[in-house]
Structures are given as C-alpha cells and as structure tokens.
Design a protein around this motif. Structure first.
Motif, PDB file in Angstrom:
ATOM      1  N   GLU A 173       0.756  -1.255   0.013  1.00  0.00           N
ATOM      2  CA  GLU A 173      -0.031   0.101   0.013  1.00  0.00           C
ATOM      3  C   GLU A 173       0.970   1.097  -0.077  1.00  0.00           C
ATOM      4  OE1 GLU A 173      -2.672  -0.249   3.265  1.00  0.00           O
ATOM      5  OE2 GLU A 173      -3.600  -1.990   2.392  1.00  0.00           O
ATOM      6  N   SER A 174       1.718   1.303  -1.064  1.00  0.00           N
ATOM      7  CA  SER A 174       2.631   2.516  -1.128  1.00  0.00           C
ATOM      8  C   SER A 174       1.841   3.731  -1.505  1.00  0.00           C
ATOM      9  CB  SER A 174       3.515   2.135  -2.306  1.00  0.00           C
ATOM     10  OG  SER A 174       4.327   0.900  -2.020  1.00  0.00           O
ATOM     11  N   TYR A 175       2.058   5.042  -0.776  1.00  0.00           N
ATOM     12  CA  TYR A 175       1.550   6.210  -1.104  1.00  0.00           C
ATOM     13  C   TYR A 175       2.429   7.227  -0.897  1.00  0.00           C
ATOM     14  CZ  TYR A 175       0.677   6.505   4.085  1.00  0.00           C
ATOM     15  OH  TYR A 175       0.736   6.628   5.294  1.00  0.00           O
ATOM     16  N   LEU A 176       1.937   8.483  -1.524  1.00  0.00           N
ATOM     17  CA  LEU A 176       2.870   9.665  -1.206  1.00  0.00           C
ATOM     18  C   LEU A 176       1.618  10.600  -0.109  1.00  0.00           C
ATOM     19  CD1 LEU A 176       3.982  10.484  -4.814  1.00  0.00           C
ATOM     20  CD2 LEU A 176       5.078   9.114  -2.887  1.00  0.00           C
ATOM     21  N   PHE A 177       2.199  11.539   0.293  1.00  0.00           N
ATOM     22  CA  PHE A 177       1.280  12.235   1.205  1.00  0.00           C
ATOM     23  C   PHE A 177       1.483  13.889   1.106  1.00  0.00           C
ATOM     24  CE2 PHE A 177       0.568  13.757   5.797  1.00  0.00           C
ATOM     25  CZ  PHE A 177      -0.779  13.777   5.917  1.00  0.00           C
ATOM     26  N   ARG A 205      -0.242   5.376  -4.448  1.00  0.00           N
ATOM     27  CA  ARG A 205      -1.426   6.382  -4.555  1.00  0.00           C
ATOM     28  C   ARG A 205      -0.951   7.739  -3.749  1.00  0.00           C
ATOM     29  NH1 ARG A 205      -5.974   3.933  -5.733  1.00  0.00           N
ATOM     30  NH2 ARG A 205      -7.458   5.380  -4.606  1.00  0.00           N
ATOM     31  N   LEU A 206      -1.814   8.514  -3.885  1.00  0.00           N
ATOM     32  CA  LEU A 206      -1.526  10.122  -3.550  1.00  0.00           C
ATOM     33  C   LEU A 206      -2.714  10.415  -2.231  1.00  0.00           C
ATOM     34  CD1 LEU A 206      -0.387  12.737  -3.363  1.00  0.00           C
ATOM     35  CD2 LEU A 206      -1.819  13.644  -5.143  1.00  0.00           C
ATOM     36  N   ILE A 226      -6.244  10.594 -13.317  1.00  0.00           N
ATOM     37  CA  ILE A 226      -5.637  10.320 -12.007  1.00  0.00           C
ATOM     38  C   ILE A 226      -6.395  10.213 -10.873  1.00  0.00           C
ATOM     39  CG2 ILE A 226      -3.167  10.516 -12.712  1.00  0.00           C
ATOM     40  CD1 ILE A 226      -3.170  13.303 -10.822  1.00  0.00           C
ATOM     41  N   ASP A 227      -7.913  10.441 -11.076  1.00  0.00           N
ATOM     42  CA  ASP A 227      -8.731  10.839  -9.790  1.00  0.00           C
ATOM     43  C   ASP A 227      -8.921   9.360  -9.055  1.00  0.00           C
ATOM     44  OD1 ASP A 227      -9.908  10.192 -12.454  1.00  0.00           O
ATOM     45  OD2 ASP A 227     -11.681   9.962 -11.367  1.00  0.00           O
ATOM     46  N   ASP A 228      -8.805   8.266  -9.794  1.00  0.00           N
ATOM     47  CA  ASP A 228      -8.926   7.177  -9.090  1.00  0.00           C
ATOM     48  C   ASP A 228      -7.809   6.615  -8.287  1.00  0.00           C
ATOM     49  OD1 ASP A 228      -7.262   6.450 -11.464  1.00  0.00           O
ATOM     50  OD2 ASP A 228      -8.117   4.598 -11.762  1.00  0.00           O
ATOM     51  N   ARG A 229      -6.647   7.401  -8.328  1.00  0.00           N
ATOM     52  CA  ARG A 229      -5.668   6.873  -7.652  1.00  0.00           C
ATOM     53  C   ARG A 229      -5.215   8.027  -6.172  1.00  0.00           C
ATOM     54  NH1 ARG A 229      -0.923   5.682 -11.610  1.00  0.00           N
ATOM     55  NH2 ARG A 229       0.505   5.460  -9.425  1.00  0.00           N
ATOM     56  N   ILE A 230      -6.190   8.887  -6.148  1.00  0.00           N
ATOM     57  CA  ILE A 230      -6.068  10.005  -5.282  1.00  0.00           C
ATOM     58  C   ILE A 230      -7.316  10.028  -3.977  1.00  0.00           C
ATOM     59  CG2 ILE A 230      -6.301  12.360  -4.429  1.00  0.00           C
ATOM     60  CD1 ILE A 230      -5.318  13.159  -7.342  1.00  0.00           C
ATOM     61  N   ASP A 231      -6.828   9.666  -2.824  1.00  0.00           N
ATOM     62  CA  ASP A 231      -7.667   9.643  -1.783  1.00  0.00           C
ATOM     63  C   ASP A 231      -7.567  10.925  -0.801  1.00  0.00           C
ATOM     64  OD1 ASP A 231      -8.232   6.750  -2.280  1.00  0.00           O
ATOM     65  OD2 ASP A 231      -6.235   6.413  -1.404  1.00  0.00           O
ATOM     66  N   PHE A 232      -8.818  11.488  -0.767  1.00  0.00           N
ATOM     67  CA  PHE A 232      -8.660  12.854   0.347  1.00  0.00           C
ATOM     68  C   PHE A 232      -9.178  12.507   1.508  1.00  0.00           C
ATOM     69  CE2 PHE A 232      -9.110  14.199  -4.164  1.00  0.00           C
ATOM     70  CZ  PHE A 232      -8.473  15.358  -4.125  1.00  0.00           C
ATOM     71  N   ARG A 242      -0.207  11.582  12.362  1.00  0.00           N
ATOM     72  CA  ARG A 242       0.989  11.024  12.511  1.00  0.00           C
ATOM     73  C   ARG A 242       1.029   9.551  11.967  1.00  0.00           C
ATOM     74  NH1 ARG A 242       4.412  10.900  17.357  1.00  0.00           N
ATOM     75  NH2 ARG A 242       5.026   8.913  17.762  1.00  0.00           N
ATOM     76  N   GLU A 243       0.036   8.628  11.763  1.00  0.00           N
ATOM     77  CA  GLU A 243      -0.009   7.583  10.951  1.00  0.00           C
ATOM     78  C   GLU A 243       0.375   7.709   9.505  1.00  0.00           C
ATOM     79  OE1 GLU A 243      -3.143   3.981  10.037  1.00  0.00           O
ATOM     80  OE2 GLU A 243      -3.517   5.438  11.553  1.00  0.00           O
ATOM     81  N   LEU A 244      -0.170   8.761   8.947  1.00  0.00           N
ATOM     82  CA  LEU A 244      -0.079   9.000   7.496  1.00  0.00           C
ATOM     83  C   LEU A 244       1.359   9.419   7.240  1.00  0.00           C
ATOM     84  CD1 LEU A 244      -3.475  10.720   7.092  1.00  0.00           C
ATOM     85  CD2 LEU A 244      -2.686   8.583   5.821  1.00  0.00           C
ATOM     86  N   TYR A 245       1.921  10.142   8.150  1.00  0.00           N
ATOM     87  CA  TYR A 245       3.328  10.874   7.786  1.00  0.00           C
ATOM     88  C   TYR A 245       4.435   9.421   8.117  1.00  0.00           C
ATOM     89  CZ  TYR A 245       3.019  15.866   8.435  1.00  0.00           C
ATOM     90  OH  TYR A 245       2.826  16.987   8.607  1.00  0.00           O
TER      91      TYR A 245
END
Length: 364
Positions: A173-177, A205-206, A226-232, A242-245
């Motif tokens: 579950e790799s993502y950028l923040f 994902r972003l 890329i809307d399907d790869r972005i989570d708001f 803290r968890e997301l960082y």
C-alpha cells in the motif's frame, strides 16, 4: 492560532514563575451571514482589546496573531509582544502571488494590522523570511525583534525507536502524502500536477489530508486521469496524521509561500522524506534535510520525487538528515527564547514568579 496558543501554554505548564492566562477577544461570528463575519470579527477584537488594555493587570501581553496587529496600537501603553507568522494577506494585496486581491474592507483591515505591528515592544517572527517581508513592507524594526521557530507538538516529536518497517502498513500500500488547506498558497493543484507527472512510473497512490477538495481540484484530477488514484482524507485527527506521515514514502509539499511551514518538519520527525519548494520560509526551515525546488517548477519537483522513490540511498539520507534536523525544533529551546523575550520586555525588576503573560487566542 489555537495551536500556537497551546504551544505557548505548554511551554510554561510546569513553571510557577510564569503564569499564563489565555484571553480570547474575538466573538464567535459563525452564526452571522458570511458578508458580515469579517467586520463583526474585527470589531469585536478591537472592542474587547480596548477593555483588555484598560482593565487587565497582567505584566505582559503576548498577542499571538500578527493578522490582528492593530491590537499592538490599542495596547501601546502596556508591555506587548506580538508574534507574526506571515504577511500573506498584505503580499496578496500587493499582487505578489498573481491571485485576486482581497476586497476593499479586507484591504483596510490588513493595512491596519500591518501598520499596528510597529507599536509592539517586541516582535517575534516565525522565520527570517517573514521578518524580511515585514522589513520590506516598512514595519519599524528597532532591534526589538527575534526569530523564534515554533516547536513540534508532542505527538510529532522525534521518535527514532520505531523503525519504519514496524509502522503498521503493508508494503503493497505505497502512497505519497500531502497535508494542507485549500488556500491558494498551499497549492493543492500543484500536488495533483506533480503526482500526474510521476504516476505512470510508480505504483503509489496520493493521499491528500485537509478540508474537502474543491470542485476545481476534483476536475483537475479527472482531467489528468488520476482521480482514481487520489484519496482525500478530510480533517483527520492528529493520531491519523501521525500515522499517515509514518506510512508515506514521501511528503509532497509544493507550497507557493510559507511563513514557517509545520508539515515538512513534522514529516521529518516521523521519518518521512520531504520533497518541497523553497517558497517563503521553506528553504531556511528545511535546510539541507529535504529536496527543494523553485516555486512553480513542477518538473524538477517530480524529478526529485522520482529520485527519492527509486534510489533507497537518497531516501535513507533524507530520513536520517530529517530526524536530526527535526530535533532542533524542540519545546525547551522555544520556551527558553520566549522567557528571554518576556524578561527583556518586563525588565529584571519584575519577578518572574509574579508576572503574567496574556495570550490572545483566536477562536472564530
């Protein structure tokens, strides 16, 4: 501003020599029609500020929001310290950012706030960048000013004891923040643009934390495919942030301007590599512990991001440098600098055990 007030209060929580009393001079205006809120808010600040100046017996007032700089003029016969976090509204009025200027009423309030800063006995700036902006605007700087970086909150303190491999997310579950509000200077559009430039090369994902996205943000993501790869993540708790960082492979922070900029330092403290711009104070705040590019240069930022994601040695270097750098934003140094400023304003003749600092706490 509540966050900064919390930090000042926490700094002296175990010190009987400096007594902190928080005073809110702004009324709650959310119940009013939106067109009246700005005027009602500032009118209440001025009215209650005058009462404070007349009746309160504190040895020192610390106004923690420079956007209400006119309070320094109201309190000019008292010992007053003012913290200036940024002067973004005034710079916007001058056309610095290429976005629409505030309305006439807002411009008058902004001018009054900037003009009032010169009445403070001591000005505290979050960064050298903000100090320089004030100097350029003609704010009188008579040597009674200091640069004091805000400290990290306790939940974002450096914790090297928790390896990133034990931070609780599957490696798949790799993502950028990114974290920030919808203000133009936070440049959420830039986050989406940078991600679009690297999306085809990475599995990530972003995740974008903050208020709900605007229609323009959602339309841009759809247009770029890329809307399907972005989570708001809307208004996450501190624990969730803290968890997301900790789980992110990088913080993407293409801010146009920052008076300080907490997220990059928070990310560093959580062991997250930082890719950012040099907007406003960011270059001095992140130092050599982040990969920084010029504001608006999305191509270079995307290249920097790909380097962090593709070269483990680069990521490890940024993580190590970031952890060390974040240690410089501790509460002890913050408290020491504030106490030294308070003493310089009230004078050595006043015993710190009886002095009181009054902090203006903005709760709209």
């Amino acid at each position: 501003m509540r966050r900064y007030a919390d930090l000042v209060e926490a700094a002296f929580s175990d010190d009987n020599g400096v007594q902190i009393q928080r005073v809110c001079v702004a009324r709650n205006v959310r119940i009013l029609p939106s067109k009246l809120r700005t005027l009602a808010h500032h009118a209440s600040v001025i009215r209650n500020g005058r009462r404070l100046a007349k009746w309160h017996t504190g040895d020192l007032f610390h106004v923690i929001d420079g956007s209400h700089g006119y309070l320094a003029k109201i309190l000019r016969h008292r010992q007053t310290v003012m913290t200036v976090h940024d002067v973004i509204p005034k710079l916007q009025c001058l056309g610095r950012f290429g976005v629409p200027k505030p309305g006439r009423l807002s411009r008058r309030i902004i001018d009054s706030a900037v003009d009032g800063l010169g009445y403070a006995k001591h000005l505290i700036f979050d960064s050298r960048s903000t100090r320089q902006d004030c100097n350029d605007l003609g704010v009188p700087l008579r040597g009674n000013d200091s640069i004091v970086f805000p400290p990290l909150e306790r939940q974002f303190s450096v914790d090297e004891a928790v390896p990133r491999t034990e931070m609780g997310r599957p490696s798949t579950e790799s993502y950028l923040f990114h974290i920030g509000n919808n203000g133009f200077y936070k440049n959420r559009e830039g986050v989406i643009n940078v991600f679009s430039k690297v999306a085809a090369s990475i599995p990530h994902r972003l995740v974008m934390a903050g208020p709900p996205p605007t229609a323009a943000h959602q339309q841009l993501a759809r247009r770029l495919g890329i809307d399907d790869r972005i989570d708001f993540e809307c208004d996450p708790s501190d624990a969730r942030v803290r968890e997301l960082y900790r789980g992110a492979d990088a913080l993407v922070f293409p801010s146009i301007y920052e008076g300080f900029g907490w997220p990059p330092i928070e990310a560093m403290a959580m062991g997250c590599p930082v890719v950012c711009t040099d907007g406003g104070s960011l270059a001095e705040v992140v130092g050599e512990a982040a990969m920084a590019s010029a504001v608006g240069d999305d191509t270079t930022m995307a290249a920097n991001l790909l380097q962090v994601l593709s070269d483990r040695s680069v990521a490890d270097r940024l993580i190590s440098a970031g952890l060390g750098h974040a240690k410089g934003f501790g509460m002890i140094a913050f408290r020491s600098k504030l106490e030294r400023i308070y003493r310089s304003v009230v004078g050595d003749g006043i015993g710190m055990e009886t002095s009181a600092s009054i902090h203006y706490d903005h709760r709209p």
